[in-house]
Design a protein around this motif. Structure first.
Motif, mmCIF file in Angstrom:
data_model
loop_
_atom_site.group_PDB
_atom_site.id
_atom_site.type_symbol
_atom_site.label_atom_id
_atom_site.label_comp_id
_atom_site.label_asym_id
_atom_site.label_seq_id
_atom_site.Cartn_x
_atom_site.Cartn_y
_atom_site.Cartn_z
ATOM 1 N N LYS A 31 93.903 34.003 58.517
ATOM 2 C CA LYS A 31 93.345 32.711 58.116
ATOM 3 C C LYS A 31 91.830 32.805 58.246
ATOM 4 O O LYS A 31 91.314 33.340 59.230
ATOM 5 C CB LYS A 31 93.840 31.597 59.047
ATOM 6 N N LEU A 32 91.151 32.264 57.246
ATOM 7 C CA LEU A 32 89.702 32.203 57.286
ATOM 8 C C LEU A 32 89.269 30.764 57.041
ATOM 9 O O LEU A 32 89.819 30.076 56.182
ATOM 10 C CB LEU A 32 89.078 33.100 56.206
ATOM 11 N N LYS A 33 88.304 30.331 57.795
ATOM 12 C CA LYS A 33 87.720 29.002 57.594
ATOM 13 C C LYS A 33 86.692 29.078 56.462
ATOM 14 O O LYS A 33 86.190 30.155 56.131
ATOM 15 C CB LYS A 33 87.014 28.516 58.868
ATOM 16 N N LYS A 34 86.379 27.921 55.926
ATOM 17 C CA LYS A 34 85.346 27.847 54.899
ATOM 18 C C LYS A 34 84.077 28.528 55.411
ATOM 19 O O LYS A 34 83.676 28.326 56.559
ATOM 20 C CB LYS A 34 85.067 26.384 54.552
ATOM 21 N N ASN A 35 83.470 29.361 54.579
ATOM 22 C CA ASN A 35 82.236 30.115 54.849
ATOM 23 C C ASN A 35 82.407 31.306 55.779
ATOM 24 O O ASN A 35 81.418 31.944 56.126
ATOM 25 C CB ASN A 35 81.112 29.199 55.346
ATOM 26 N N GLU A 36 83.623 31.629 56.176
ATOM 27 C CA GLU A 36 83.848 32.853 56.951
ATOM 28 C C GLU A 36 83.910 34.045 56.008
ATOM 29 O O GLU A 36 84.375 33.934 54.871
ATOM 30 C CB GLU A 36 85.162 32.783 57.738
ATOM 31 N N PHE A 37 83.473 35.184 56.521
ATOM 32 C CA PHE A 37 83.466 36.413 55.731
ATOM 33 C C PHE A 37 84.740 37.217 55.976
ATOM 34 O O PHE A 37 85.170 37.385 57.119
ATOM 35 C CB PHE A 37 82.279 37.299 56.111
ATOM 36 N N LEU A 38 85.299 37.729 54.893
ATOM 37 C CA LEU A 38 86.340 38.749 54.994
ATOM 38 C C LEU A 38 85.669 40.110 55.064
ATOM 39 O O LEU A 38 86.122 40.999 55.772
ATOM 40 C CB LEU A 38 87.274 38.684 53.769
ATOM 41 N N GLN A 39 84.566 40.237 54.352
ATOM 42 C CA GLN A 39 83.876 41.517 54.264
ATOM 43 C C GLN A 39 82.380 41.266 54.149
ATOM 44 O O GLN A 39 81.955 40.339 53.468
ATOM 45 C CB GLN A 39 84.397 42.233 53.017
ATOM 46 N N ALA A 55 90.061 29.995 48.199
ATOM 47 C CA ALA A 55 89.164 30.518 47.174
ATOM 48 C C ALA A 55 88.108 31.386 47.842
ATOM 49 O O ALA A 55 87.687 31.108 48.974
ATOM 50 C CB ALA A 55 88.512 29.372 46.415
ATOM 51 N N PHE A 56 87.673 32.409 47.126
ATOM 52 C CA PHE A 56 86.687 33.356 47.643
ATOM 53 C C PHE A 56 85.651 33.655 46.580
ATOM 54 O O PHE A 56 85.921 33.596 45.389
ATOM 55 C CB PHE A 56 87.356 34.672 48.034
ATOM 56 N N LYS A 57 84.459 34.018 47.059
ATOM 57 C CA LYS A 57 83.469 34.574 46.149
ATOM 58 C C LYS A 57 83.174 35.994 46.611
ATOM 59 O O LYS A 57 83.113 36.281 47.812
ATOM 60 C CB LYS A 57 82.195 33.731 46.089
ATOM 61 N N THR A 58 83.019 36.862 45.640
ATOM 62 C CA THR A 58 82.622 38.243 45.878
ATOM 63 C C THR A 58 81.214 38.360 45.312
ATOM 64 O O THR A 58 80.998 38.073 44.130
ATOM 65 C CB THR A 58 83.579 39.220 45.175
ATOM 66 N N TYR A 59 80.270 38.756 46.164
ATOM 67 C CA TYR A 59 78.880 38.761 45.722
ATOM 68 C C TYR A 59 78.088 39.848 46.416
ATOM 69 O O TYR A 59 78.541 40.445 47.397
ATOM 70 C CB TYR A 59 78.226 37.394 45.971
ATOM 71 N N LEU A 98 85.434 30.246 50.292
ATOM 72 C CA LEU A 98 84.774 29.038 49.805
ATOM 73 C C LEU A 98 85.455 27.777 50.316
ATOM 74 O O LEU A 98 84.924 26.684 50.169
ATOM 75 C CB LEU A 98 84.758 29.024 48.274
ATOM 76 N N GLU A 99 86.633 27.951 50.871
ATOM 77 C CA GLU A 99 87.387 26.864 51.484
ATOM 78 C C GLU A 99 88.320 27.499 52.508
ATOM 79 O O GLU A 99 88.452 28.720 52.556
ATOM 80 C CB GLU A 99 88.169 26.065 50.432
ATOM 81 N N LYS A 164 85.966 22.863 40.730
ATOM 82 C CA LYS A 164 85.366 21.833 41.584
ATOM 83 C C LYS A 164 85.075 22.356 42.993
ATOM 84 O O LYS A 164 84.234 21.814 43.694
ATOM 85 C CB LYS A 164 86.273 20.612 41.642
ATOM 86 N N VAL A 165 85.762 23.420 43.399
ATOM 87 C CA VAL A 165 85.545 24.041 44.712
ATOM 88 C C VAL A 165 84.246 24.845 44.701
ATOM 89 O O VAL A 165 83.635 25.064 45.739
ATOM 90 C CB VAL A 165 86.735 24.973 45.067
ATOM 91 N N ILE A 166 83.823 25.257 43.533
ATOM 92 C CA ILE A 166 82.665 26.125 43.389
ATOM 93 C C ILE A 166 81.397 25.269 43.338
ATOM 94 O O ILE A 166 81.268 24.397 42.488
ATOM 95 C CB ILE A 166 82.763 26.963 42.086
ATOM 96 N N SER A 167 80.474 25.538 44.241
ATOM 97 C CA SER A 167 79.210 24.794 44.235
ATOM 98 C C SER A 167 78.391 25.183 43.003
ATOM 99 O O SER A 167 78.581 26.261 42.421
ATOM 100 C CB SER A 167 78.409 25.102 45.503
ATOM 101 N N ASN A 168 77.477 24.303 42.629
ATOM 102 C CA ASN A 168 76.595 24.610 41.501
ATOM 103 C C ASN A 168 75.781 25.874 41.768
ATOM 104 O O ASN A 168 75.517 26.651 40.855
ATOM 105 C CB ASN A 168 75.674 23.433 41.203
ATOM 106 N N LYS A 169 75.377 26.075 43.007
ATOM 107 C CA LYS A 169 74.612 27.272 43.357
ATOM 108 C C LYS A 169 75.428 28.533 43.076
ATOM 109 O O LYS A 169 74.936 29.488 42.475
ATOM 110 C CB LYS A 169 74.217 27.217 44.838
#
Length: 189
Positions: A31-39, A55-59, A98-99, A164-169
């Motif tokens: 389990k990961l909280k919002k803004n926690e990193f997997l990697q 949801a996750f972002k890869t960046y 992201l969540e 909607k989960v994705i911020s404009n940034k």
């Protein structure tokens, strides 16, 4: 909890209950909280992941500290830093929740054991790598050949409940436009 993973695999190959139980034994629930990193970029964490919830972002972070979002990943999708996982090189990407999210992860060593014990998983693996390669190629073609408005419209069409989960940034980084330009696109649409 593992039902969606089994469905994902069995869309491509069938598994016996014994084979399935072996898969479950070799995965780990996280389990990961919002803004926690997997990697974190340049680390040695190496997982292949199936997203149960979230949801996750890869960046990447460039030398100036600016983020460039490469991919978003959502429920019932796989995510992985391919070079890191398969060649054990330092990670190229940051992967951040992201969540609040729930994932199943498998290590390279456990995946190797799965291939030995359940050889037909190699076929599933090949299908997944092909799918990942196609997604990467499509992302590149989209960036090179489509304007930001087209990419935005395709994104919201593909993920109508998740954009909607994705911020404009984050979305502007993914589209390769400024925050202000994304606002103009949204107003026009």
């Amino acid at each position: 909890m593992y039902k969606n993973l089994r469905l994902s695999i069995e869309r491509k190959i069938s598994l016996t209950d014994d084979e399935w139980n072996f898969v479950v034994e070799k995965t780990e629930f996280i389990k990961l909280k919002k803004n926690e990193f997997l990697q974190i970029q340049n680390s040695n964490s190496s997982y292949e992941c199936f997203i149960l919830k979230g949801a996750f972002k890869t960046y990447i972070l460039n030398d100036n500290g600016n983020e460039t979002v490469i991919f978003f990943s959502f429920e019932n999708e796989w995510m992985c830093d391919l070079e890191n996982f398969y060649h054990q090189k330092p990670t190229t990407y940051n992967i951040k929740a992201l969540e609040d999210s729930e994932i199943l992860v498998i290590s390279k060593a456990n995946k190797t054991l799965l291939f030995e014990q359940v050889p037909k998983l190699i076929q599933f693996h090949i299908i997944m790598v092909e799918k990942a390669n196609i997604a990467i190629q499509q992302r590149l073609l989209d960036v090179l050949n489509k304007n930001s408005k087209q990419r935005y419209l395709e994104f919201i069409e593909r993920y109508p409940n998740k954009f909607k989960v994705i911020s404009n940034k984050n979305l502007s980084s993914y589209l390769g436009v400024s925050h202000e330009f994304l606002s103009k696109i949204k107003r026009r649409v």
